[in-house]
Design a protein around this motif. Structure first.
Motif, mmCIF file in Angstrom:
data_model
loop_
_atom_site.group_PDB
_atom_site.id
_atom_site.type_symbol
_atom_site.label_atom_id
_atom_site.label_comp_id
_atom_site.label_asym_id
_atom_site.label_seq_id
_atom_site.Cartn_x
_atom_site.Cartn_y
_atom_site.Cartn_z
ATOM 1 N N THR A 33 25.131 -28.684 -17.259
ATOM 2 C CA THR A 33 24.055 -27.879 -16.689
ATOM 3 C C THR A 33 24.328 -26.406 -17.002
ATOM 4 O O THR A 33 25.476 -26.002 -17.225
ATOM 5 C CB THR A 33 23.931 -28.046 -15.166
ATOM 6 N N GLN A 34 23.244 -25.637 -17.004
ATOM 7 C CA GLN A 34 23.341 -24.193 -17.185
ATOM 8 C C GLN A 34 22.423 -23.515 -16.172
ATOM 9 O O GLN A 34 21.388 -24.066 -15.803
ATOM 10 C CB GLN A 34 22.893 -23.775 -18.587
ATOM 11 N N VAL A 35 22.804 -22.315 -15.774
ATOM 12 C CA VAL A 35 21.953 -21.459 -14.948
ATOM 13 C C VAL A 35 22.128 -20.048 -15.483
ATOM 14 O O VAL A 35 23.211 -19.666 -15.930
ATOM 15 C CB VAL A 35 22.301 -21.555 -13.448
ATOM 16 N N GLY A 36 21.025 -19.295 -15.502
ATOM 17 C CA GLY A 36 21.138 -17.945 -16.038
ATOM 18 C C GLY A 36 19.888 -17.142 -15.806
ATOM 19 O O GLY A 36 19.047 -17.491 -14.984
ATOM 20 N N ARG A 37 19.792 -16.057 -16.605
ATOM 21 C CA ARG A 37 18.660 -15.157 -16.434
ATOM 22 C C ARG A 37 18.317 -14.487 -17.760
ATOM 23 O O ARG A 37 19.157 -14.374 -18.657
ATOM 24 C CB ARG A 37 18.975 -14.105 -15.392
ATOM 25 N N VAL A 38 17.069 -14.050 -17.818
ATOM 26 C CA VAL A 38 16.601 -13.240 -18.924
ATOM 27 C C VAL A 38 17.136 -11.831 -18.690
ATOM 28 O O VAL A 38 17.024 -11.300 -17.589
ATOM 29 C CB VAL A 38 15.055 -13.231 -18.988
ATOM 30 N N THR A 39 17.730 -11.214 -19.718
ATOM 31 C CA THR A 39 18.300 -9.875 -19.558
ATOM 32 C C THR A 39 17.584 -8.821 -20.398
ATOM 33 O O THR A 39 17.856 -7.633 -20.247
ATOM 34 C CB THR A 39 19.801 -9.880 -19.923
#
Length: 127
Positions: free
Chosen positions: A55-61
């Motif tokens: 799994t991955q979790v993140g954000r647009v930067t």
């Protein structure tokens, strides 16, 4: 007018990507990543090859950049986690590609670079 975040989200949301290259990593031929985007929040699941589930979790930067934290369970029972910073690109045929620099946080040491290309009905290749 759509924001750059929403345009990037459209390039990733509910799309699947295959590994083109991955130096020093576990994902490879047969690993498929499925991304979901909600505003500037990103999540994904991945599996295949040596990866049982990830799994991955993140954000647009930025307009074409993202950052992610990832974790996976390998077929050998290893539990690993790491970070990545990526760039999202689109080629002339409309295919999306991802380029990452990444490193391990737990379960392994080091890091590397990886490149993915969209799995699409049209023929997509990494630039």
């Amino acid at each position: 007018m759509p924001s750059s975040f929403s345009l990037l989200g459209e390039r990733l949301h509910n799309r699947r990507f295959a590994v083109v290259s991955n130096s020093q990593g576990l994902s490879g031929s047969g690993t498929v990543f499925h991304y979901l985007v909600d505003g500037d929040a990103i999540s994904s699941t991945y599996q295949g090859g040596r990866i049982r589930i990830g799994t991955q979790v993140g954000r647009v930067t930025g307009a074409d950049t993202i950052e992610l934290l990832f974790q996976c369970l390998t077929l050998d029972g290893e539990l690993l986690s790491g970070w990545s910073r990526g760039t999202v690109a689109v080629d002339k045929s409309g295919c999306t590609s991802l380029s990452f620099v990444w490193g391990w946080l737990s379960g392994a040491t080091g890091g590397g670079e990886s490149n993915y290309v969209e799995i699409a009905e049209r023929d997509c290749h990494f630039p």
